[in-house]
Design an enzyme around this catalytic site. Structure first.
Site, PDB file in Angstrom:
ATOM      1  N   ASP A 145       7.514  -6.060   1.885  1.00 46.70           N
ATOM      2  CA  ASP A 145       6.875  -5.931   1.356  1.00 46.70           C
ATOM      3  C   ASP A 145       7.118  -5.516  -0.096  1.00 46.70           C
ATOM      4  OD1 ASP A 145       8.728  -3.785   1.570  1.00 46.70           O
ATOM      5  OD2 ASP A 145       6.701  -2.478   1.931  1.00 46.70           O
TER       6      ASP A 145
ATOM      7  N   ASP B 151      16.557   6.340   7.738  1.00 45.91           N
ATOM      8  CA  ASP B 151      16.689   5.486   8.725  1.00 45.91           C
ATOM      9  C   ASP B 151      17.506   4.054   8.536  1.00 45.91           C
ATOM     10  OD1 ASP B 151      14.597   4.104   8.010  1.00 45.91           O
ATOM     11  OD2 ASP B 151      12.871   4.851   9.583  1.00 45.91           O
TER      12      ASP B 151
ATOM     13  N   ASP C  20      17.918   0.114   9.510  1.00 46.18           N
ATOM     14  CA  ASP C  20      17.389  -1.151  10.027  1.00 46.18           C
ATOM     15  C   ASP C  20      18.319  -2.111  10.065  1.00 46.18           C
ATOM     16  OD1 ASP C  20      15.267  -0.217  11.063  1.00 46.18           O
ATOM     17  OD2 ASP C  20      14.464  -0.391   8.873  1.00 46.18           O
TER      18      ASP C  20
HETATM   19  P1  ATP Z   1      10.933   4.806   4.327  1.00 48.39           P
HETATM   20  O1  ATP Z   1      12.371   5.235   3.650  1.00 48.39           O
HETATM   21  O2  ATP Z   1       9.348   6.000   4.545  1.00 48.39           O
HETATM   22  O3  ATP Z   1      11.705   4.671   5.814  1.00 48.39           O
HETATM   23  P2  ATP Z   1      10.821   1.811   4.024  1.00 48.39           P
HETATM   24  O4  ATP Z   1      10.916   1.614   3.611  1.00 48.39           O
HETATM   25  O5  ATP Z   1      12.127   2.299   5.640  1.00 48.39           O
HETATM   26  O6  ATP Z   1      10.777   3.686   3.774  1.00 48.39           O
HETATM   27  P3  ATP Z   1       9.508   1.951   7.024  1.00 48.39           P
HETATM   28  O7  ATP Z   1       7.964   1.684   6.954  1.00 48.39           O
HETATM   29  O8  ATP Z   1      10.655   1.808   7.987  1.00 48.39           O
HETATM   30  O9  ATP Z   1       9.363   1.759   5.595  1.00 48.39           O
HETATM   31  O10 ATP Z   1      10.026  -0.237   7.143  1.00 48.39           O
HETATM   32  C1  ATP Z   1      10.475  -0.915   6.764  1.00 48.39           C
HETATM   33  C2  ATP Z   1      11.051  -2.132   5.704  1.00 48.39           C
HETATM   34  O11 ATP Z   1      10.165  -2.754   6.506  1.00 48.39           O
HETATM   35  C3  ATP Z   1      10.296  -2.196   4.587  1.00 48.39           C
HETATM   36  O12 ATP Z   1      11.533  -1.229   4.041  1.00 48.39           O
HETATM   37  C4  ATP Z   1      10.258  -3.218   4.373  1.00 48.39           C
HETATM   38  O13 ATP Z   1      11.381  -4.056   4.239  1.00 48.39           O
HETATM   39  C5  ATP Z   1       9.670  -3.498   5.862  1.00 48.39           C
HETATM   40  N1  ATP Z   1       8.115  -3.458   5.843  1.00 48.39           N
HETATM   41  C6  ATP Z   1       7.406  -2.031   6.186  1.00 48.39           C
HETATM   42  N2  ATP Z   1       5.840  -2.316   6.135  1.00 48.39           N
HETATM   43  C7  ATP Z   1       6.044  -3.948   5.892  1.00 48.39           C
HETATM   44  C8  ATP Z   1       4.440  -4.188   5.677  1.00 48.39           C
HETATM   45  N3  ATP Z   1       2.737  -4.086   5.346  1.00 48.39           N
HETATM   46  N4  ATP Z   1       4.554  -5.905   4.981  1.00 48.39           N
HETATM   47  C9  ATP Z   1       5.895  -6.334   4.708  1.00 48.39           C
HETATM   48  N5  ATP Z   1       6.497  -5.580   5.204  1.00 48.39           N
HETATM   49  C10 ATP Z   1       6.955  -4.222   5.306  1.00 48.39           C
HETATM   50 MG    MG Z   2      12.638   3.103   7.104  1.00 44.91          MG
END
Ligand code: ATP
Ligand code: MG
Length: 417
Positions: free
Chosen positions: A131, A57, A59
């Site tokens: 994170d 996805d 963002d």
């Molecule tokens: P995926 O490929 O699994 O979607 P992702 O890194 O995009 O990986 P998401 O859960 O979609 O993970 O989260 C989007 C963004 O939000 C992350 O890249 C990170 O920057 C932030 N994020 C997510 N969870 C946390 C958390 N627990 N604490 C701080 N930042 C977070």
């Molecule tokens: Mg994501």
């Protein structure tokens, strides 16, 4: 080239191309930009594009406030109470999410209890609340540059999983971040920064403070990631698995606990092969596969002779920290019992009983039976090619002949499982 914290990496020096970004996401970015706002692609999407992977996805983050974003996009709505974000709708049900830069994470629970609702912040603060450094990069639609406030580009280049800020503090504020460290290490194959690794060992018990539903959902993402073998290896090695499931640790002594590794690796390695091949499997399937190596270790009887009551007791005790719904728990028990009975019957060269054949979970139990008995690669490739599991059960007992002249006069009442 080396990029320290606070760098702007111009387009010719990074690999992220607009051609790889979803067209509707680009439309949203351009629209915000033309209305005079900062418009950045953020988070995991940048990480994946940099690594040449297809993001799950995209963002978007902006300095426009939710009401302003809502006004710019007629086809949008604001969601969330404390942390409002805007969903922009496109044809075919596609949704692009836009959030305003924040000064802290929605998961920093303790702080939120005290702080006012307004959590908007600057781009730097937004990067610092994320994170991992590799998840905190921004792609600026104004000039196609990458903004790196946390040293994420260097970590992408060096292959390091590093927490933004001091790991001990970030893990205390949101213990799920420990799972995310292991998740992204297993998906990327990157090394975990030693300070993060030792902070996980120190603070792993805090994971029990998180909502069971959230931890369950997070683990399910890892079961389905295609990298669950490496993820659970790290979970075992870091002690996080035992922190989530204390009963699992209690019921296995130290030696047996480390002896689990090869079995878990083999089972999860095959599951990764299947999920990478696009096979869709139920949540109950994953939890069943997860529990089998532990059950094999703790029970006195061999797995194929295990009693349904013992299985039910073990499932209740070991999965209780995650507060499963009753229905899900029953599905896991049914799968475990069915695999055990399949092993018993097929292992003894017997025909599969009619009672077993009627079970709805038979296809997944049959698949698990083959995973546990180490079926050939070809067997799993065929399942991937068909994209479904159709049990092929022996109709006649292959070895033993049925004795003639025996009539059954009395049918024993059988339990439902
Ligand atoms: P995926 O490929 O699994 O979607 P992702 O890194 O995009 O990986 P998401 O859960 O979609 O993970 O989260 C989007 C963004 O939000 C992350 O890249 C990170 O920057 C932030 N994020 C997510 N969870 C946390 C958390 N627990 N604490 C701080 N930042 C977070
Ligand atoms: Mg994501």
């Amino acid at each position: 080239m080396s990029y320290p914290e606070g760098s702007i990496i111009p387009r010719p020096e990074h690999p992220i191309s607009r051609a790889d970004i979803d067209v509707d996401v680009l439309k949203v970015l351009y629209r915000l930009h033309h209305k005079g706002h900062l418009a950045y692609l953020v988070g995991g999407g940048i990480r994946d594009l940099w690594l040449g992977k297809q993001p799950k996805d995209f963002d978007i983050a902006t300095d426009a406030h939710p009401q302003e974003i809502r006004r710019i996009f007629r086809n949008s709505r604001i969601i969330g109470k404390r942390f409002r974000l805007v969903q922009v709708f496109f044809k075919g049900g596609k949704i692009v999410e836009v959030s305003t830069f924040r000064s802290r994470s929605e998961f920093d629970a303790e702080v939120d209890m005290l702080a006012p609702n307004n959590t908007f912040g600057s781009p730097v603060e937004d990067a610092q609340r994320r994170d991992l450094t590799i998840n905190a990069l921004f792609y600026n639609i104004a000039d196609f540059s990458i903004l790196d406030y946390v040293g994420g580009v260097k970590d992408l280049q060096d292959g390091i999983i590093r927490v933004v800020g001091p790991p001990e503090i970030r893990f205390q504020r949101d213990p799920v971040r420990m799972l995310r460290v292991l998740r992204h290490a297993s998906r990327t194959g990157f090394q975990i920064d030693p300070t993060a690794w030792s902070a996980i060992q120190s603070y792993r018990h805090l994971i029990r403070l998180c909502s069971p539903a959230r931890v369950r959902d997070e683990l399910l993402k890892d079961f389905r990631s295609g990298y669950c073998r490496d993820f659970f290896q790290l979970m075992l090695a870091s002690g996080l698995l035992a922190a989530i499931f204390p009963h699992i640790e209690e019921t296995t002594d130290g030696a047996a606990f480390s002896g689990l590794q090869p079995r878990m690796q083999a089972v999860f390695g095959t599951i990764d092969l299947l999920t990478m091949g696009g096979l869709s499997l139920s949540e109950a399937f994953f939890w069943t596969a997860f529990l089998i190596p532990f059950l094999e270790k703790v029970t006195v009887l061999p797995f194929q002779q295990i009693e349904p009551e013992t299985v039910a007791k073990y499932v209740d005790e070991s999965l209780s920290p995650l507060e499963f719904a009753r229905g899900r728990r029953d599905e896991v028990i049914m799968r475990l019992v069915t695999v055990s009975q399949l092993m018993h019957q097929l292992g003894a060269g017997r025909r599969v009983s009619a009672r077993l054949k009627r079970r709805l979970c038979l296809p997944e139990a049959w698949l698990l039976y083959h995973i546990l008995t180490g079926a050939s690669q070809k067997f799993f490739e065929d399942i991937i090619a068909q994209q479904s599991v159709k049990p092929v059960l022996p109709e006649k007992p292959p070895t033993t002949k049925r004795r003639r002249g025996r009539r059954r006069t009395h049918r024993k009442k059988v339990s439902p499982i």
